[in-house]
Design a protein around this motif. Sequence first.
Motif, short mmCIF file in Angstrom:
data_model
loop_
_atom_site.label_atom_id
_atom_site.label_comp_id
_atom_site.label_asym_id
_atom_site.label_seq_id
_atom_site.Cartn_x
_atom_site.Cartn_y
_atom_site.Cartn_z
N ASP A 12 0.86 -1.17 0.00
CA ASP A 12 0.00 0.00 0.00
C ASP A 12 0.90 1.22 0.00
O ASP A 12 1.46 1.60 1.02
N TYR A 13 1.07 1.83 -1.17
CA TYR A 13 1.99 2.94 -1.32
C TYR A 13 1.63 4.12 -0.44
O TYR A 13 2.50 4.82 0.05
N TYR A 14 0.36 4.36 -0.24
CA TYR A 14 -0.06 5.48 0.60
C TYR A 14 0.36 5.25 2.06
O TYR A 14 0.76 6.18 2.75
N THR A 15 0.29 4.02 2.52
CA THR A 15 0.72 3.70 3.87
C THR A 15 2.23 3.85 4.00
O THR A 15 2.73 4.39 4.99
N ASP A 20 -2.82 10.00 3.70
CA ASP A 20 -4.18 9.51 3.48
C ASP A 20 -4.39 9.28 1.99
O ASP A 20 -3.69 9.84 1.14
N TYR A 21 -5.40 8.49 1.67
CA TYR A 21 -5.71 8.20 0.27
C TYR A 21 -6.16 9.43 -0.50
O TYR A 21 -5.99 9.50 -1.70
N ASP A 22 -6.68 10.41 0.21
CA ASP A 22 -7.13 11.63 -0.46
C ASP A 22 -6.13 12.78 -0.31
O ASP A 22 -6.47 13.94 -0.47
N VAL A 64 2.74 6.12 -6.73
CA VAL A 64 1.68 7.09 -6.45
C VAL A 64 1.74 8.24 -7.44
O VAL A 64 0.71 8.70 -7.94
N GLN A 67 0.00 7.76 -10.65
CA GLN A 67 -1.45 7.76 -10.59
C GLN A 67 -2.03 9.17 -10.52
O GLN A 67 -3.20 9.37 -10.72
#
Length: 68
Positions: A12-15, A20-22, A64, A67
Amino acid sequence: MESNEETNSYKDYYTVLEVDYDATDEKIKLNYRKLALKWHPDKHKGDNAVTAKFQQINEAYTGVSNQI
């Protein structure tokens, strides 16, 4: 049940980037720079675990940023 290979290969790149995902592009970039400085191998005298963490951070940022 998931196999261990599937669980271990998922990242999970955001982690990894501790956002946060947003999160905004700016927040992602700031956290990447903060983590890259913290985990840079030159600061830890070539510790292999630190090098692996640094590479993971770079991979996450690349993933990330593709994306965005």
